[in-house]
Every structure is written in structure tokens, then in C-alpha cells.
Write an enzyme that holds these catalytic residues in place. Structure first.
Site, short mmCIF file in Angstrom:
data_model
loop_
_atom_site.label_atom_id
_atom_site.label_comp_id
_atom_site.label_asym_id
_atom_site.label_seq_id
_atom_site.Cartn_x
_atom_site.Cartn_y
_atom_site.Cartn_z
N GLY A 57 31.11 -4.61 60.89
CA GLY A 57 30.35 -5.76 61.34
C GLY A 57 30.92 -7.06 60.77
CB CYS A 58 30.85 -10.52 62.05
SG CYS A 58 29.13 -10.60 62.62
#
Length: 316
Positions: A135-136
Site C-alpha cells: 500500500g502507499c
């Protein structure tokens, strides 16, 4: 002798990350984009929506079996969370040799999939054909915490602020510029999926509080770290420099980085290193572009790694 290009397709290309992937693929000398799937854009020319792509390829609306039948060497799934499974099942059944990279959270906890944060996990890559992109927010947190992970005296507290592109293209409060104007929108303040992801990957509990801001792209992650033993600012700064000395996409800076300087770029900046009295608490700030190092750039790193190419091909 002409070398045949490696063929690649994207599923879920309407979104912001899909658009960035198309640009990176267009810049890659060894990749040929052979299909781009999007229900909403079906029939339209890809070149009309991507300033980095030239050619006559058109978006198609493809179900899982149709994607598998395309027989691309590489497939990238850029779908919302919870949508990947039918595509994975279809490719597993008919094209198990396909290199499959999933950008959603669906397989980040599956030990059969390689978790691809190259700066931290490339040493564990062992030829897996199934890669889960981190995930970012999770990327920013892990890169900010890892150099001090063994020194932690308690759970890191992570205050994250993302541009609204991180909320995707489906209309919601979190990507509505009118609602975000002059605003900072907190959400999922406990048990966010990236909190669970980072806790699992680092093996320590992490506390994460995400917020959406009015800017379009870029993440600022402010991380509060309590230490077992006092360390000076110079010692901490040196640890980060040493840990990431050979990582061209990670820049260690002295002051706290600004998200406006990282937006649209491929890497990460980590800095700040602000000490509390007593030198057992430090605050570290990491910034990255959520659509690039937080998604598309990282996927390209993982693709290059899996295919034995220079990790920064097409990235620069």
C-alpha cells in the site's frame, strides 16, 4: 536477431494508477502493452487518455476469462480491493506461468505471494510469479520506521496525510474537492488496512491515523518513534544514510521534506529527525507520490526484478 518484447496487460486502467502505469510501460524498451481493460473507457483509444502512450490500442471491457485468454506474459491488476480474486483464479487455471502483480490489498497477507517493497524485501524474492504491491501509506511507514526498528521501545505512531487521488476515481467524500477545500479529512483512525499490513510486515504493532487533504497527489507520513536507548540526532541520521545508501529512489534529507517537492517524482524523501529532550523520542517524516512509488513505480520495480532486468528500467 530481433528480441521479442515481453507482453503486458493492465486490468483496471481507468484509475489514476493505471494511467501512471501506462506511461511507465510506454517508456520501457522491453515491454509491449497488448491490452488495457476498463469498462468505463471501452472502445476509446488509450492514446487519448495517456500523454505517454502512442499507438492505436483501445481500452476493452474484459472479464477474468478474457484476460487470461489474452495470454500476456505479465498482467497487472489495478483494481479496487476485493476485486482481484476472479482474475487470479482464471490466470492460475490457464496461464500459471504469467507474472501477475496485484496492486490491491487482497494478497498482501498471503505467504504464497511475494510482498514487493524492493528496498526492504528484494532479498526474499525467489522467483515467485505472484507479486503483491504494498500500500502507499504502508510503503511510507515501513521505509520511515525500518532503520530504527530494532531500537523501538513501543508502537510507532504514524500520522499520514494523502492527496485525494489516493481515494480513487469512484466519487466519495474523500475525493470530492469541494468537501476537501480548506479541510483535512480524518478516516479509519484505528485498524486501517495499512496499519495491519505494516504491523504484519515489521513484526511490531504500529498505530496509524490517515487523513485526506485538498491536494491531488503525494503522501506526508509523520512518524513518532520511542527508543529503548538514547540516540543523538547525528547517530539516527547516520543510520538512515547507511540503511539506504545504495537505494537510488530513497533520498535522506536533513529537514522535514515537503510533499509539494515529491509529487510527480518516482522516489521517497525521508528527513526531519527531530529529537525530544532526553533523546529517546524522535520524529521522522517521509514523503512520496502515492501514485508512483506508492503504486505504479513500485509495480515497475517489482516487474523488473522478477524478469531479471535493471530494477530502474523505465523509471530513470
Amino acid at each position: 536477431m530481433t528480441v521479442q518484447p515481453t507482453t503486458i496487460g493492465i486490468v483496471g486502467a481507468r484509475g489514476h494508477t493505471g494511467a501512471e502505469l501506462i506511461k511507465l510501460i510506454a517508456a520501457h524498451p522491453q515491454l509491449q502493452l497488448v491490452f488495457v481493460s476498463s469498462r468505463e473507457l471501452a472502445g476509446q483509444r488509450v492514446a487519448e487518455h495517456s500523454d505517454g502512450y502512442e499507438g492505436e490500442l483501445r481500452y476493452e471491457s474484459l472479464d477474468a476469462d478474457a484476460v487470461a485468454a489474452k495470454a500476456a506474459d505479465v498482467v497487472i491488476l489495478a483494481l479496487p480491493n476485493g476485486k482481484a480474486e476472479p482474475f487470479v483464479a482464471a490466470i492460475d487455471a490457464s496461464r500459471p506461468q504469467t507474472l501477475l502483480i496485484d496492486l490491491s490489498a487482497d494478497y498482501r497477507f498471503d505467504p504464497a505471494w511475494y510482498y514487493g517493497l524492493p528496498e526492504l524485501t528484494r532479498h526474499t524474492y525467489a522467483g515467485q510469479r505472484r507479486i503483491s504491491n504494498p500500500g502507499c501509506y504502508a510503503t511510507a511507514m515501513q521505509l520511515a520506521i525500518t532503520p530504527l526498528r530494532e531500537q523501538l521501545a513501543g508502537p510507532p505512531q504514524c500520522f499520514g496525510v494523502s492527496g485525494y487521488s489516493g481515494a480513487g476515481t469512484t466519487p466519495s467524500d474523500k475525493n470530492n474537492p469541494a468537501l476537501l477545500a480548506d479541510n483535512l479529512m480524518p478516516y479509519a483512525l484505528t485498524n486501517h488496512m495499512h496499519e495491519r499490513e505494516v504491523s504484519a510486515q515489521l513484526g511490531v504493532p504500529v498505530e496509524f491515523m490517515p487523513h485526506v487533504a485538498p491536494h491531488f497527489r503525494g503522501i506526508t507520513m509523520t512518524v513518532n518513534l520511542w527508543l529503548q536507548q538514547p540516540l543523538t540526532r547525528e547517530q539516527i541520521h547516520a543510520r538512515y544514510l547507511e540503511r539506504y545508501a545504495h537505494e537510488p529512489l530513497i533520498e535522506i534529507v536533513d529537514e522535514a521534506p515537503w510533499v509539494s517537492r515529491i509529487a510527480g517524482t518516482q522516489g521517497v524523501q525521508i528527513g526531519g529527525f527531530t529529537m525530544a529532550p532526553g533523546n529517546k523520542r524522535v520524529v521522522v517524516v517521509a514523503t512520496l507520490d502515492n501514485l508512483l512509488k506508492g503504486a505504479a513505480t513500485q509495480a515497475m520495480q517489482n516487474l523488473n526484478l522478477a524478469l531479471g532486468w535493471d530494477e530502474l528500467t523505465a523509471i530513470g
